[in-house]
Design an enzyme around this catalytic site. Structure first.
Site, PDB file in Angstrom:
ATOM      1  CD  GLU A  63      -2.471  -1.314   2.697  1.00 15.19           C
ATOM      2  OE1 GLU A  63      -3.574  -1.880   2.754  1.00 15.19           O
ATOM      3  OE2 GLU A  63      -1.863  -0.882   3.703  1.00 15.19           O
ATOM      4  CB  THR A  91       3.287  -9.789   9.296  1.00 16.34           C
ATOM      5  OG1 THR A  91       3.160  -8.948  10.441  1.00 16.34           O
ATOM      6  CG2 THR A  91       3.491 -11.222   9.759  1.00 16.34           C
ATOM      7  NE  ARG A 119       0.234   4.761  11.534  1.00 15.42           N
ATOM      8  CZ  ARG A 119      -0.618   3.841  11.077  1.00 15.42           C
ATOM      9  NH1 ARG A 119      -1.278   3.057  11.899  1.00 15.42           N
ATOM     10  NH2 ARG A 119      -0.780   3.687   9.773  1.00 15.42           N
ATOM     11  CG  ASP A 168      -1.539 -15.399  19.419  1.00 11.46           C
ATOM     12  OD1 ASP A 168      -1.340 -14.236  18.999  1.00 11.46           O
ATOM     13  OD2 ASP A 168      -1.406 -16.407  18.699  1.00 11.46           O
ATOM     14  CB  VAL A 231      -5.786  -3.027  15.904  1.00  5.89           C
ATOM     15  CG1 VAL A 231      -4.537  -2.596  15.151  1.00  5.89           C
ATOM     16  CG2 VAL A 231      -6.067  -2.070  17.053  1.00  5.89           C
ATOM     17  N   GLY A 233      -8.461  -5.946  11.530  1.00 13.49           N
ATOM     18  CA  GLY A 233      -9.177  -5.919  10.264  1.00 13.49           C
ATOM     19  C   GLY A 233      -8.847  -4.658   9.499  1.00 13.49           C
ATOM     20  CG  ASP A 234      -5.140  -4.217   8.249  1.00  9.57           C
ATOM     21  OD1 ASP A 234      -5.426  -5.271   7.662  1.00  9.57           O
ATOM     22  OD2 ASP A 234      -4.009  -3.994   8.722  1.00  9.57           O
TER      23      ASP A 234
END
Length: 353
Positions: A63, A91, A119, A168, A231, A233-234
């Protein structure tokens, strides 16, 4: 002929940024980036905004994330490849640029892999300060991979979270997280399922990496007053929340045109009601409606957050005297004579001249 102005770009390598965070401290960096994010979100109308440009492949996505105000342009290059750990690669890998709008000159070139984790965590904390119930002390943290320590520390230092309930699918990831958080003042509880981890949690953070439509949280796991920081799901086809979780909640987003494509709300109709977070931060819209309300921050990561992080890096590098000048752009004695560089550096062309 114009006078010659020597120009170079400040370069911050991965090693430079690691050194910067170690010298400043993780807490100071999280607080600093959060302050820059808040300041920039309060200038929301000053920015030329667009959704990121994504190139999807079978195994991941690459991206570009651009944004600018009237003085500074920024972009981030970032990937997301969940299978990368098999090859010894992160990743997520990223770098970014700050440039001068008036001239187009690149002022800063910096790593953003470590910085993106900082960030993202700082953004989560900015949103939670506006949306979570005051006095929240327990957080369920689902997904204990590379981003998890940063999320944990941001919520600890910026919101006062004292207890983490962890889950996890890979127990080794949870053990890694617990080891890295020793000595931070956080109490950690390893759980055997998502349902166990969210039980009694004031805040739930989901930060999973699998590029699938998943249902990490289901309606039966919700409790009155819970704040969900989603966070992981992007991108299109990647979700973490059951659609009914969203239907039962007040949903807040960064930039709605992007989140409707990439966030958990991609599961819902295009007219599903959401509020952009900047409106809450600026006092233009109510955040949490009541102590019993369930709030969701459907976080996908927006270019303005990287703009803020790059500004923080630039200013901190100047403060600490860090970074190296690099000649990313050729130096021209005559800016109209680009070909002259070849004559200057090539003895054969100089001989012909």
């Amino acid at each position: 002929m114009p006078s010659h102005h020597p120009f170079s770009t400040r370069y911050l390598s991965a090693t430079d940024v690691i050194d910067m965070v170690q010298r400043k401290g993780v807490e100071a960096c999280l607080r600093g980036i959060a302050d820059y994010i808040l300041a920039d979100f309060l200038r929301w109308g000053a920015f030329d905004k667009s959704a990121r440009v994504a190139s999807h492949s079978r195994d991941g996505v690459i991206e570009l994330m651009p944004i600018a105000d009237d003085q500074t342009y920024a972009f981030k290059y970032v990937n997301g490849h969940p299978k990368n750990t098999r090859w010894g690669l992160p990743t997520v890998m990223a770098f970014g640029v700050l440039a001068d709008v008036a001239t187009g000159a690149p002022l800063l070139l910096s790593e953003l892999t470590l910085t993106t984790a900082l960030r993202t965590a700082a953004m989560s904390a900015v949103a939670a300060r506006a949306l979570a119930r005051p006095g929240s002390r327990t957080m369920g943290l689902i997904g204990n991979g590379a981003q998890s320590e940063f999320q944990a520390l941001a919520f600890h230092h910026l919101l006062g979270i004292t207890t983490l309930r962890l889950f996890d699918t890979d127990p080794a990831a949870t053990a890694k997280l617990q080891a890295n958080l020793q000595g931070t003042g956080l109490r950690t509880v390893a759980c055997n399922s998502t349902a166990e981890a969210v039980r009694g949690a004031d805040i739930v953070t989901t930060v999973t990496a699998d590029k699938t439509n998943a249902t990490i949280l289901t309606p039966g796991m919700l409790a009155p007053g819970m704040h969900i920081n989603a966070v992981g799901g992007d991108c299109p086809g990647k979700t973490e929340l059951h659609a009914d979780v969203l239907r039962h909640a007040q949903v807040f987003v960064e930039y709605a045109p992007q989140t409707r494509i990439e966030g958990d709300i991609q599961q819902l109709p295009a007219d599903f009601g959401v509020t952009e977070l900047w409106e809450v931060l600026a006092g233009q819209h109510t955040g949490r409606a009541s102590d019993a309300a369930i709030t969701v921050f459907d976080s996908v990561g927006f270019a303005l957050e990287d703009f803020s992080a790059l500004r923080f890096l630039r200013d901190t590098a100047a403060e600490l005297g860090m970074g190296q000048p690099i000649e990313l752009i050729p130096q021209l004695s005559d800016p109209k004579n680009l070909f002259g560089l070849l004559r200057t550096h090539n003895p054969l062309l100089r001989a012909v001249a």
